[in-house]
Write a protein that holds these residues in place. Structure first.
Motif, PDB file in Angstrom:
ATOM      1  N   TRP A   1      -3.608  -1.255  -8.723  1.00 13.74           N
ATOM      2  CA  TRP A   1      -4.986  -1.063  -8.651  1.00 13.74           C
ATOM      3  C   TRP A   1      -5.670  -0.299  -9.796  1.00 13.74           C
ATOM      4  N   ILE A   2      -6.746  -0.820 -10.407  1.00  7.07           N
ATOM      5  CA  ILE A   2      -7.374  -0.084 -11.485  1.00  7.07           C
ATOM      6  C   ILE A   2      -8.962   0.228 -10.952  1.00  7.07           C
TER       7      ILE A   2
ATOM      8  N   PHE B   1      -8.851  -5.208  -9.328  1.00  9.80           N
ATOM      9  CA  PHE B   1      -9.819  -4.486 -10.089  1.00  9.80           C
ATOM     10  C   PHE B   1     -11.047  -4.357  -9.377  1.00  9.80           C
TER      11      PHE B   1
ATOM     12  N   LEU C   1       0.618  -2.108 -16.966  1.00 11.67           N
ATOM     13  CA  LEU C   1      -0.126  -2.941 -15.994  1.00 11.67           C
ATOM     14  C   LEU C   1       0.857  -3.539 -15.184  1.00 11.67           C
TER      15      LEU C   1
ATOM     16  N   VAL D   1      -3.670  -7.516 -11.803  1.00 10.41           N
ATOM     17  CA  VAL D   1      -3.787  -6.546 -11.042  1.00 10.41           C
ATOM     18  C   VAL D   1      -5.281  -6.100 -10.641  1.00 10.41           C
TER      19      VAL D   1
ATOM     20  N   CYS E   1      -6.916  -6.603 -16.366  1.00 11.37           N
ATOM     21  CA  CYS E   1      -6.499  -6.655 -15.041  1.00 11.37           C
ATOM     22  C   CYS E   1      -6.390  -8.138 -14.507  1.00 11.37           C
TER      23      CYS E   1
END
Ligand code: SF4
Length: 349
Positions: free
Chosen positions: A235-236, A268, A230, A266, A261
């Protein structure tokens, strides 16, 4: 506009593919390519021979084709746009020649206009386009992008990586698809080693739990670094499967990635439930009987009764849960009472 929630438009300079992992089983592009080929050989000649019929519906033949007429499409659009590159194939497919990839990358280079930061940018006075490229061929993506160089006039590929790669195309986001831990383990480390302005993962269709807190390999040897995947992600995206034969996504899998995230800061993006959604989102009274009579399965698979599917525990200690096949539109994209539309920092959706 594209119907894909996280992009602006799709751009398909190269079409055709072949299945590579379980996430490909119900490939939307495969069915769409067959439909376009049937619709008009004049309008869509690039799809000729890319699919063939089978008992289970159209399947890829493995043929890939360069759509010359599509190549400069982004350069004909003056408004800054976010483009999803090759939604109808895989740019880094093993049969796509390096030369075609270079031609696509060169359009991306040219589409960084005044104010952009690409090598050899041109000054047209307007904004720049952003490109999102997603692959399941992570090894080739890494290999190509680490050998990519600018000689002052054109992009080219070194024969070997000299260890001095850098990000040349600031408006290109590079991502991998990862439907389960197995695919994530194979692809995310390649993504981490790929020079990219933005790195992202699309966990769609999500078919199992994925732990993104795995530790990265240490650059100086075979030890593990204290940094996790991570730390290298921007971006996820998570989504369930839609269309015929769609497989359900355990809510615990999506929540777990969302929580990973959030803890790591990060962005999401929850794209959709897909065909199946938690029963509680779409309760239907006449199915309650079936629900109360069922015992949840404890195996690794799911069991369907009518329109209710019982999905086994997600592997993170989450319980079995009833899901209802309500269709993509009715299932929607709310997770725990809200939409999750986070984008990489500074990026426009
Ligand atoms: S890699 Fe993508 S386009 Fe190719 S078969 Fe798999 S899902 Fe379809």
């Amino acid at each position: 506009m594209s119907k894909i929630e996280w992009t602006g438009k799709t751009w398909n300079p190269i079409v055709g593919c072949s299945v590579v992992s379980p996430g490909c089983t119900n490939c939307y592009a495969m069915r769409m390519a067959a439909r376009l080929e049937r619709m008009s050989a004049t309008q869509f000649p690039q799809y000729a021979g890319t699919t063939r019929p089978s008992k289970a519906g159209p399947v890829w033949t493995g043929k890939v084709a360069l759509a010359e007429g599509m190549l400069d499409r982004p350069l004909r659009v003056r408004t800054p746009t976010t483009w999803f590159v090759n939604s109808m194939g895989d740019l880094f497919h093993e049969d796509v020649p390096d030369e075609w990839i270079l031609r696509v990358l060169d359009v991306i280079r040219q589409a960084s206009y005044h104010g952009g930061s690409n090598v050899g940018r041109i000054d047209r006075g307007d904004g720049e386009h952003t490109f999102q490229c997603l692959t399941k061929r992570s090894r080739r993506m890494r290999d190509v992008m680490t050998r990519l160089r600018w000689d002052g006039e054109m992009l080219h590929l070194l024969t070997h990586d000299d260890g001095r790669s850098r990000v040349l195309l600031r408006n290109l986001w590079l991502g991998v698809s990862a439907e389960r831990q197995h695919e994530a383990d194979a692809r995310v480390p390649d993504l981490i080693e790929t020079p990219a302005a933005v790195r992202f993962v699309s966990a769609e269709p999500l078919l199992g739990p994925v732990d993104f807190t795995r530790r990265m390999a240490h650059p100086a040897g075979d030890r593990l670094s204290s940094r996790t995947w991570l730390d290298a992600m921007d971006w996820i995206i998570v989504g369930g499967e839609s269309g015929a034969g769609a497989r359900p996504m355990h809510p615990g899998w999506a929540r777990s990635i969302r929580d990973q995230c959030t803890a790591a800061g990060v962005p999401f993006f929850f794209k959709q439930w897909g065909e199946w959604a938690p029963y509680s989102l779409n309760p239907v009274s006449h199915e309650d009987g079936a629900l109360t009579q069922m015992t949840c399965v404890s195996s690794t698979d799911r069991k369907e009764v009518g329109r209710i599917s019982y999905l086994a525990g997600c592997g993170h200690g989450k319980p079995s849960i009833p899901l209802r096949k309500a269709g993509k539109a009715r299932s929607g994209r709310m997770l725990d009472g809200r939409e999750w539309n986070e984008m990489p920092t500074g990026a426009a959706p």
